[in-house]
Design a protein around this motif. Structure first.
Motif, short mmCIF file in Angstrom:
data_model
loop_
_atom_site.label_atom_id
_atom_site.label_comp_id
_atom_site.label_asym_id
_atom_site.label_seq_id
_atom_site.Cartn_x
_atom_site.Cartn_y
_atom_site.Cartn_z
N ILE A 250 -8.66 3.56 -3.72
CA ILE A 250 -8.92 3.46 -2.29
C ILE A 250 -8.66 2.05 -1.76
O ILE A 250 -8.04 1.87 -0.73
N HIS A 251 -9.12 1.04 -2.47
CA HIS A 251 -8.96 -0.33 -1.97
C HIS A 251 -7.85 -1.04 -2.72
O HIS A 251 -8.07 -1.97 -3.45
N GLY A 252 -6.69 -0.60 -2.54
CA GLY A 252 -5.56 -1.22 -3.21
C GLY A 252 -4.38 -0.28 -3.20
O GLY A 252 -4.49 0.87 -2.82
N CYS A 253 -3.29 -0.80 -3.61
CA CYS A 253 -2.08 0.00 -3.57
C CYS A 253 -1.68 0.37 -4.99
O CYS A 253 -1.53 -0.49 -5.84
N LEU B 172 11.12 16.49 -4.32
CA LEU B 172 11.31 15.06 -4.00
C LEU B 172 10.89 14.76 -2.57
O LEU B 172 10.25 13.74 -2.30
N SER B 173 11.21 15.66 -1.65
CA SER B 173 10.82 15.48 -0.25
C SER B 173 9.30 15.54 -0.10
O SER B 173 8.70 14.73 0.61
N LYS B 174 8.67 16.51 -0.77
CA LYS B 174 7.21 16.63 -0.71
C LYS B 174 6.53 15.42 -1.32
O LYS B 174 5.52 14.94 -0.81
N LEU B 175 7.06 14.91 -2.42
CA LEU B 175 6.49 13.73 -3.06
C LEU B 175 6.58 12.53 -2.12
O LEU B 175 5.62 11.78 -1.98
N ASP B 176 7.72 12.37 -1.47
CA ASP B 176 7.89 11.28 -0.52
C ASP B 176 6.88 11.36 0.62
O ASP B 176 6.25 10.37 0.98
N LEU B 177 6.69 12.55 1.18
CA LEU B 177 5.70 12.74 2.26
C LEU B 177 4.28 12.45 1.77
O LEU B 177 3.49 11.81 2.47
N PHE B 178 3.95 12.91 0.56
CA PHE B 178 2.63 12.65 0.00
C PHE B 178 2.39 11.16 -0.17
O PHE B 178 1.33 10.65 0.20
N LEU B 179 3.37 10.44 -0.71
CA LEU B 179 3.20 9.01 -0.94
C LEU B 179 3.08 8.24 0.38
O LEU B 179 2.31 7.28 0.48
N GLN B 180 3.84 8.67 1.39
CA GLN B 180 3.71 8.04 2.71
C GLN B 180 2.32 8.27 3.28
O GLN B 180 1.70 7.34 3.83
N GLY B 181 1.79 9.50 3.16
CA GLY B 181 0.45 9.80 3.65
C GLY B 181 -0.61 9.02 2.89
O GLY B 181 -1.56 8.49 3.50
N ALA B 182 -0.46 8.91 1.59
CA ALA B 182 -1.42 8.15 0.78
C ALA B 182 -1.39 6.67 1.15
O ALA B 182 -2.44 6.02 1.23
N ALA B 183 -0.22 6.13 1.39
CA ALA B 183 -0.11 4.72 1.79
C ALA B 183 -0.76 4.50 3.15
O ALA B 183 -1.46 3.49 3.35
N LYS B 184 -0.57 5.42 4.09
CA LYS B 184 -1.21 5.30 5.40
C LYS B 184 -2.72 5.38 5.28
O LYS B 184 -3.45 4.63 5.93
N MET B 185 -3.20 6.29 4.41
CA MET B 185 -4.64 6.42 4.20
C MET B 185 -5.21 5.13 3.62
O MET B 185 -6.23 4.63 4.09
N ASN B 186 -4.56 4.57 2.61
CA ASN B 186 -5.02 3.33 2.01
C ASN B 186 -5.02 2.19 3.02
O ASN B 186 -5.94 1.39 3.06
N SER B 187 -3.99 2.14 3.83
CA SER B 187 -3.90 1.10 4.86
C SER B 187 -5.05 1.24 5.87
O SER B 187 -5.68 0.25 6.25
N ALA B 188 -5.33 2.47 6.30
CA ALA B 188 -6.42 2.69 7.26
C ALA B 188 -7.77 2.32 6.66
O ALA B 188 -8.59 1.68 7.31
N ILE B 189 -8.00 2.68 5.41
CA ILE B 189 -9.26 2.35 4.75
C ILE B 189 -9.40 0.85 4.61
O ILE B 189 -10.47 0.28 4.86
N ASN B 190 -8.33 0.18 4.21
CA ASN B 190 -8.38 -1.28 4.08
C ASN B 190 -8.64 -1.98 5.41
O ASN B 190 -9.38 -2.96 5.47
N SER B 191 -8.08 -1.46 6.50
CA SER B 191 -8.30 -2.07 7.82
C SER B 191 -9.75 -1.88 8.27
O SER B 191 -10.33 -2.74 8.93
N VAL B 192 -10.38 -0.76 7.92
CA VAL B 192 -11.77 -0.52 8.25
C VAL B 192 -12.68 -1.45 7.44
O VAL B 192 -13.67 -1.97 7.94
N CYS B 193 -12.32 -1.68 6.19
CA CYS B 193 -13.14 -2.51 5.30
C CYS B 193 -13.04 -4.00 5.61
O CYS B 193 -13.88 -4.78 5.17
N GLU B 194 -12.02 -4.41 6.34
CA GLU B 194 -11.85 -5.84 6.63
C GLU B 194 -12.76 -6.30 7.71
O GLU B 194 -13.42 -6.06 8.45
#
Length: 136
Positions: free
Chosen positions: A68-71, A114-136
């Motif tokens: 959650i708190h990291g990439c 491959l397309s589904k994996l790419d979408l999943f990784l993009q969503g996970a990166a956005k989620m991690n980014s949002a969580i990190n911005s809330v924690c800051e």
């Protein structure tokens, strides 16, 4: 992505991790283990490096989950090479015995996955980014 799969809808890949280039199976050896099959060997940092980076991220997530708190995509390299064989190829026990220490995983991959994996990784990166911005 079509180039990675050739002219097929999907293909089987054997992913290996090998520090020494001379230990990687040669095309001639692969033909011996998988006769009557078209095969290609790809370096993970080569032409399809973005695809392989996504697949490496999948392996990291499967091993340790999404932190959650990291990439999760800042970890070290898992895959050094990928061997593409035809869908009709079965596992070869002798190949597994000779190269088992280097085999990371074997997957059947299609354009859709491959397309589904790419979408999943993009969503996970956005989620991690949002969580990190809330924690800051």
């Amino acid at each position: 992505m079509n180039g990675l799969l050739g002219n097929f809808d999907s293909a089987k890949f054997i992913f290996i991790a090998c520090d020494e280039e001379s230990w990687v199976p040669t095309p001639k050896e692969i033909k011996t283990f998988f006769p009557n099959s078209l095969c290609n060997i790809y370096k993970a940092w080569g032409h399809f490096k973005d695809n392989f980076k996504d697949i490496e991220n999948l392996f990291h997530i499967r091993r340790s989950g999404i932190q959650i708190h990291g990439c999760w995509n800042n970890h070290g390299r898992i895959i050094s090479h990928a061997i593409r064989v035809e869908n009709t190829c079965s596992r070869n026990s002798f190949f597994d015995l000779k190269y088992g220490d280097f085999i990371v995983d074997s997957l059947q991959i299609g354009n859709d996955s491959l397309s589904k994996l790419d979408l999943f990784l993009q969503g996970a990166a956005k989620m991690n980014s949002a969580i990190n911005s809330v924690c800051e």
